[in-house]
Motif scaffolding. Structure first.
Motif, PDB file in Angstrom:
ATOM      1  N   LEU A   7       0.947  -1.221  -0.043  1.00 53.12           N
ATOM      2  CA  LEU A   7       0.015  -0.073  -0.038  1.00 53.12           C
ATOM      3  C   LEU A   7       0.773   1.065  -0.096  1.00 53.12           C
ATOM      4  O   LEU A   7       1.732   1.303   0.817  1.00 53.12           O
ATOM      5  N   LEU A   8       0.295   2.245  -0.808  1.00 47.40           N
ATOM      6  CA  LEU A   8       1.142   3.685  -0.788  1.00 47.40           C
ATOM      7  C   LEU A   8       0.409   4.372   0.462  1.00 47.40           C
ATOM      8  O   LEU A   8      -0.556   4.447   0.874  1.00 47.40           O
ATOM      9  N   VAL A   9       1.370   4.751   1.510  1.00 51.58           N
ATOM     10  CA  VAL A   9       0.990   5.532   2.727  1.00 51.58           C
ATOM     11  C   VAL A   9       1.972   6.731   2.848  1.00 51.58           C
ATOM     12  O   VAL A   9       3.083   6.756   2.068  1.00 51.58           O
ATOM     13  N   ASN A  10       1.221   7.809   3.368  1.00 51.19           N
ATOM     14  CA  ASN A  10       1.963   8.905   3.678  1.00 51.19           C
ATOM     15  C   ASN A  10       3.359   8.789   4.012  1.00 51.19           C
ATOM     16  O   ASN A  10       3.468   7.892   5.269  1.00 51.19           O
ATOM     17  N   ASN A  11       4.463   9.434   3.750  1.00 47.88           N
ATOM     18  CA  ASN A  11       5.849   9.303   4.371  1.00 47.88           C
ATOM     19  C   ASN A  11       6.202  10.444   5.177  1.00 47.88           C
ATOM     20  O   ASN A  11       7.228  10.571   5.622  1.00 47.88           O
ATOM     21  N   GLN A  12       5.246  11.338   5.508  1.00 46.75           N
ATOM     22  CA  GLN A  12       5.568  12.493   6.367  1.00 46.75           C
ATOM     23  C   GLN A  12       6.212  12.016   7.730  1.00 46.75           C
ATOM     24  O   GLN A  12       5.725  11.227   8.168  1.00 46.75           O
ATOM     25  N   GLY A  13       7.266  12.697   8.070  1.00 50.92           N
ATOM     26  CA  GLY A  13       7.891  12.519   9.267  1.00 50.92           C
ATOM     27  C   GLY A  13       9.016  11.729   9.000  1.00 50.92           C
ATOM     28  O   GLY A  13       9.954  11.689   9.816  1.00 50.92           O
ATOM     29  N   ALA A  14       9.137  11.343   7.814  1.00 47.03           N
ATOM     30  CA  ALA A  14      10.463  10.379   7.355  1.00 47.03           C
ATOM     31  C   ALA A  14      11.658  11.270   7.031  1.00 47.03           C
ATOM     32  O   ALA A  14      11.280  12.067   6.183  1.00 47.03           O
ATOM     33  N   GLU A  15      12.809  10.827   7.327  1.00 45.75           N
ATOM     34  CA  GLU A  15      14.105  11.758   6.893  1.00 45.75           C
ATOM     35  C   GLU A  15      14.595  11.196   5.624  1.00 45.75           C
ATOM     36  O   GLU A  15      15.202  11.789   4.937  1.00 45.75           O
ATOM     37  N   TRP A  16      14.159   9.906   5.349  1.00 52.06           N
ATOM     38  CA  TRP A  16      14.522   9.309   4.030  1.00 52.06           C
ATOM     39  C   TRP A  16      13.319   8.821   3.171  1.00 52.06           C
ATOM     40  O   TRP A  16      13.298   7.706   3.426  1.00 52.06           O
ATOM     41  N   PRO A  17      12.294   9.667   2.767  1.00 49.09           N
ATOM     42  CA  PRO A  17      10.913   9.293   2.418  1.00 49.09           C
ATOM     43  C   PRO A  17      11.128   8.356   1.252  1.00 49.09           C
ATOM     44  O   PRO A  17      12.019   8.395   0.464  1.00 49.09           O
ATOM     45  N   LEU A  18      10.194   7.435   0.927  1.00 46.62           N
ATOM     46  CA  LEU A  18      10.211   6.410  -0.214  1.00 46.62           C
ATOM     47  C   LEU A  18       9.249   6.968  -1.322  1.00 46.62           C
ATOM     48  O   LEU A  18       9.476   6.051  -2.348  1.00 46.62           O
ATOM     49  N   SER A  19       8.620   8.047  -1.263  1.00 41.72           N
ATOM     50  CA  SER A  19       8.183   8.670  -2.566  1.00 41.72           C
ATOM     51  C   SER A  19       7.133   7.770  -3.091  1.00 41.72           C
ATOM     52  O   SER A  19       6.591   6.952  -2.591  1.00 41.72           O
ATOM     53  N   ARG A  20       6.667   8.300  -4.047  1.00 41.52           N
ATOM     54  CA  ARG A  20       5.482   7.732  -5.020  1.00 41.52           C
ATOM     55  C   ARG A  20       5.965   6.389  -5.628  1.00 41.52           C
ATOM     56  O   ARG A  20       5.177   6.041  -6.602  1.00 41.52           O
ATOM     57  N   LYS A  21       7.299   6.170  -5.463  1.00 33.79           N
ATOM     58  CA  LYS A  21       7.882   5.320  -6.432  1.00 33.79           C
ATOM     59  C   LYS A  21       7.058   3.311  -6.179  1.00 33.79           C
ATOM     60  O   LYS A  21       6.872   2.881  -7.030  1.00 33.79           O
ATOM     61  N   PHE A  22       6.595   3.540  -4.976  1.00 31.20           N
ATOM     62  CA  PHE A  22       6.330   2.052  -4.622  1.00 31.20           C
ATOM     63  C   PHE A  22       4.618   2.155  -3.908  1.00 31.20           C
ATOM     64  O   PHE A  22       4.377   3.267  -3.426  1.00 31.20           O
ATOM     65  N   GLY A  23       4.072   0.960  -3.916  1.00 30.63           N
ATOM     66  CA  GLY A  23       2.697   1.092  -3.433  1.00 30.63           C
ATOM     67  C   GLY A  23       1.580   1.361  -4.313  1.00 30.63           C
ATOM     68  O   GLY A  23       1.770   1.947  -5.251  1.00 30.63           O
ATOM     69  N   THR A  24       0.209   1.078  -3.771  1.00 33.10           N
ATOM     70  CA  THR A  24      -0.805   1.422  -4.692  1.00 33.10           C
ATOM     71  C   THR A  24      -1.750   1.826  -3.633  1.00 33.10           C
ATOM     72  O   THR A  24      -1.806   1.695  -2.378  1.00 33.10           O
ATOM     73  N   THR A  25      -2.887   2.309  -3.998  1.00 35.15           N
ATOM     74  CA  THR A  25      -4.129   2.690  -3.325  1.00 35.15           C
ATOM     75  C   THR A  25      -4.928   1.356  -2.838  1.00 35.15           C
ATOM     76  O   THR A  25      -4.727   0.391  -3.499  1.00 35.15           O
TER      77      THR A  25
END
Lengths: 376, 376
Positions: free
Chosen positions: B133-151
């Protein structure tokens, strides 16, 4: 892509990802630059691609070399370069590297601060030294920041100090930034260097060398000025600011010599719509930012891509590498389009990847081996 | 820095740059996580550091493994891991890698789109699959972006499709982003996963596994919540959204297990005032962004530094790596200070470098060899 590379890829179908370099193209680029900037002696920036077949060809052509480390000096010497044709061009050098270089006969060193100058005076006594000026990198797609170089006032003091330390205050260098697409950048920098030459002459020090650095751009996705335009601007500026008493001129091209001679062949691992109704398809390749395409950071260098389906209808894409790292995205904002029929297993050729690719490659991130290199 | 590492550095004085890892600390971290999140089975994210001594210890401890490529699966099998304890956790897999994994007995695969699901159905028939699942990465210092996951809507359809393709729709994963310092991020993601479990149960598919991913932070320069706080939040959220019918819980820590067990020992090559009257000193180390410290990109990960002069008066510094690349700057904006007496030849220890360092290291950029690794 040169015909030799096309043929190699078609016939050998090498496993991907791999880099294929046409060494004859390296030679053509070397000769093009010589023709475009006749007064300049070419110091190939080894860091762009230190592969032996490439160094061998450049030694054969009589090139000189700009080395970033003792190891790079060693590569050049092993390929048959003579020490007097090697410049130790990193402003940041370990003492052990200065010693090794000096013992190997290297006598040309760059510096940009008193601390480095004192190291050189101590461990490479009597050497020729040149001071790197900080210049504006505006217009460069891979700018070199405030990390290197010093102000003209400081350079003046340092070159006088070099003399007092028993070194030979030989000249001045600058670097306008890598993939610099503005010819004006060289003109501005040459004018600053000219003023410094004059100031030091007034101090009784006659500098004899001007190193124009590298940064000469190559064609990626967008058009850029040709090397002859850079040559003309440089000639005009040298005449304007140095008149008839031209110093020895050095250039340090890396990208310009090696970049367009290489093609990365990669494979599409996945094409996905990601479950969104809108937005681009995502195309995942078997090479990404950590497999060598480091200069796609910030989408700075925008490579030209070729597929076997070119000519078919295209649609927007985001392009990413094969690792589990979210930062391993090549292009999301630069408006890339690829054929709508593209699918997993297709090959994509990434052009202009002969410089600053193989060396940036990680040792084994996500378990992936470094890309294989072919020199033909 | 653990006492074992301090002692090793003091006694052996190894050549720099090098990475020293205390494998006992890896074990402690593994046990800490087990204690903090008791229902979870730990799948170590091999990409963080795939060194054999580390894998050996984790196999001994009964860990499972999250692999990003066939090569990483192979590393784990070679270290004695059993195939049923390995997850092929990259949403982007070459067909050849899926085949090799299946032949080796791997039966757990992640996917996030129909195209990847169809590859798995064809080349790893009957396997257990889980959807990212795509989830919000807010708060991460090395976020993983929209590259992975789905709705969630797309995941629901895909898991139903998995069943129709003869696969075992096993569960759901998410990743809150690496070095995620907000415990809330897990709670939000678990609630989304809970809703998806319920929706699919209504469709007649009973998912049995929830993979919480990795991202658990470690102490760098700033304070972060401890692993027990994450464990409490996760427990509470699991109870809230899954009640008494808890699915199998997986976690995929990489940084958390390996990060704090490693120290990079480096040498100061140059300390320079750069000829400016104002501004920080520049400190150049023999390791930089291309020697392994890739996560300093954008100054995202701010490592803690130790020198032999700690305790003396300090002043502001910019810190850069040894290459001629302008992008090779570690910290210019993060307010680092170092002793004013620091000089070339001094050692600097960079703490918390056991994960995502050795593998990011370039093969030979600027001629520099990859850093040496010691596992003690």
């Amino acid at each position: 892509m040169t015909p030799k590379i096309s043929q190699f890829l078609a016939e050998k179908k090498p496993q991907t990802p791999c880099l294929v370099m046409d060494v004859d193209e390296v030679e053509r680029r070397y000769r093009d630059m010589q023709a475009a900037i006749p007064p300049a002696r070419i110091y190939y920036a080894v860091k762009a691609n230190p592969a032996r077949p490439l160094l061998d060809r450049l030694v054969f052509l009589g090139a000189s070399f700009d080395a970033a480390s003792w190891d790079e000096i060693d590569f050049c010497l092993s390929a048959g370069a003579r020490p007097e044709n090697i410049s130790f061009g990193n402003t940041v050098k370990k003492v052990s590297a200065i010693k090794a270089a000096y013992e190997a006969g290297i006598r040309l060193f760059v510096f940009d601060c008193i601390e480095e100058l004192e190291k050189i005076a101590r461990f490479a006594p009597g050497s020729r030294v040149y001071c790197r000026l900080l210049v504006n990198n505006q217009g460069a797609e891979w700018p070199l920041s405030r990390k290197f170089g010093t102000t003209p006032e400081s350079a003046r003091k340092l070159l006088l100090r070099a003399r007092d330390l028993g070194l030979d205050p030989y000249g001045v260098s600058f670097h306008v930034g890598s993939q610099q697409i503005s010819t004006d950048a060289y003109e501005v920098a040459i004018s600053r260097a000219g003023a410094l030459f004059a100031d030091l002459a007034a101090d009784g020090v006659r500098l004899r060398m001007l190193n124009l650095g590298g940064g000469f751009p190559i064609h990626y996705r967008e058009d850029i000025p040709g090397i002859r335009q850079f040559g003309q601007t440089i000639s005009r500026a040298l005449t304007a600011y140095f008149g008839n008493t031209l110093p020895e001129i050095l250039v340090e091209p890396g990208r310009f010599i090696a970049g367009s001679a290489g093609v990365v062949s990669s494979e599409v691992i996945l094409v996905s719509h990601r479950g969104y109704d809108e937005g681009p398809r995502w195309v995942y390749l078997d090479i990404g930012r950590f497999g060598g395409l480091a200069e796609t950071e910030g989408e700075s260098i925008r490579y030209e891509l070729r597929t076997a389906r070119d000519g078919a209808e295209t649609g927007p894409v985001a392009i990413a590498g094969p690792t589990c790292d979210g930062a391993d995205i090549l292009y999301e904002k630069s408006g890339y389009v690829l054929p709508v029929t593209l699918e997993a297993g297709d090959r994509i050729e990434i052009l202009g990847t002969g410089a600053y690719v193989s060396t940036y490659c990680s040792t084994r991130f996500n378990g992936f081996l470094p890309l294989t290199e072919y020199y033909i």
